[in-house]
Design an enzyme around this catalytic site. Structure first.
Site, PDB file in Angstrom:
ATOM      1  N   ASP A  49       0.857  -1.175   0.000  1.00  0.00           N
ATOM      2  CA  ASP A  49       0.000   0.000   0.000  1.00  0.00           C
ATOM      3  C   ASP A  49       0.898   1.232   0.000  1.00  0.00           C
ATOM      4  O   ASP A  49       2.073   1.158   0.376  1.00  0.00           O
ATOM      5  CB  ASP A  49      -0.886  -0.028   1.250  1.00  0.00           C
ATOM      6  CG  ASP A  49      -1.788   1.176   1.369  1.00  0.00           C
ATOM      7  OD1 ASP A  49      -2.272   1.678   0.343  1.00  0.00           O
ATOM      8  OD2 ASP A  49      -2.022   1.615   2.509  1.00  0.00           O
ATOM      9  N   ASP A  99      -0.194   4.916   1.100  1.00  0.00           N
ATOM     10  CA  ASP A  99      -0.408   5.833   2.218  1.00  0.00           C
ATOM     11  C   ASP A  99      -0.296   5.123   3.559  1.00  0.00           C
ATOM     12  O   ASP A  99      -0.953   4.106   3.799  1.00  0.00           O
ATOM     13  CB  ASP A  99      -1.772   6.514   2.088  1.00  0.00           C
ATOM     14  CG  ASP A  99      -1.816   7.409   0.864  1.00  0.00           C
ATOM     15  OD1 ASP A  99      -0.974   8.310   0.779  1.00  0.00           O
ATOM     16  OD2 ASP A  99      -2.670   7.176  -0.009  1.00  0.00           O
TER      17      ASP A  99
END
Length: 177
Positions: free
Chosen positions: A7, A9
């Site tokens: 991922d 963020d």
């Protein structure tokens, strides 16, 4: 070669830290740095402040200068020698983030080919052996092994294996016996 999906963020990018700085510098608040680092912003901020945060996040340029998490670049580069690396970022909620996120990844992780960057909504579509993410909702829908990256909004979660730093990711994936 095994696939490892990351991922963006609050895993590669220290998005929460940027938001904390905005709250401390631009909002009228009595919240302390320690409070902001130990809880989800949605649990701490007034609804009007949350609305303002969402407007700020959706402004072009917000994602362009987010700091990289400590040791992320070096660790991901080492991982890329042994795993096929993908980045999957759920950016559909903030459509202005596409260009910023793509440029940010090119700047900091230029060894990850553009073909391995996935902009999506729901991460259940990801076909990978591992997913490192800070949101349990993404890990719960994932068919491979999900690994939770510690963030203020997931500190009470206990349903997934957890890592709290890129050094721990390195230990988990590069220093297996």
């Amino acid at each position: 070669m095994l696939r490892l999906t990351l991922d963006m963020d609050d895993v590669l990018a220290d998005t929460h830290e940027k938001l904390i700085n905005i709250v401390l510098n631009d909002f009228n608040t009595t919240l302390t740095l320690k409070q902001l680092q130990s809880s989800a912003l949605r649990d701490l901020l007034h609804p009007k402040q949350l609305t303002k945060i969402h407007r700020i996040i959706n402004e072009p340029g917000f994602f362009a200068d987010i700091p990289v998490k400590d040791d992320a670049i070096e660790t991901v580069y080492e991982l890329s020698k042994y795993y096929e690396i993908f980045v999957a970022t759920a950016c559909m909620e903030f459509p202005n983030s596409f260009r910023d996120k793509f440029d940010w990844l090119k700047k900091h992780f230029n060894f990850i080919p553009w073909t391995n960057i996935v902009f999506c909504g729901y991460k259940s579509i990801i076909n990978s052996d591992y997913l490192i993410d800070d949101h349990v909702r993404n890990l719960a829908a994932f068919k491979g092994e999900g690994i939770l990256f510690t963030a203020p909004h997931n500190l009470r979660e206990t349903s997934f294996k957890r890592v709290s730093s890129w050094k721990e990711v390195s230990e988990l994936f590069l220093h297996r016996s």
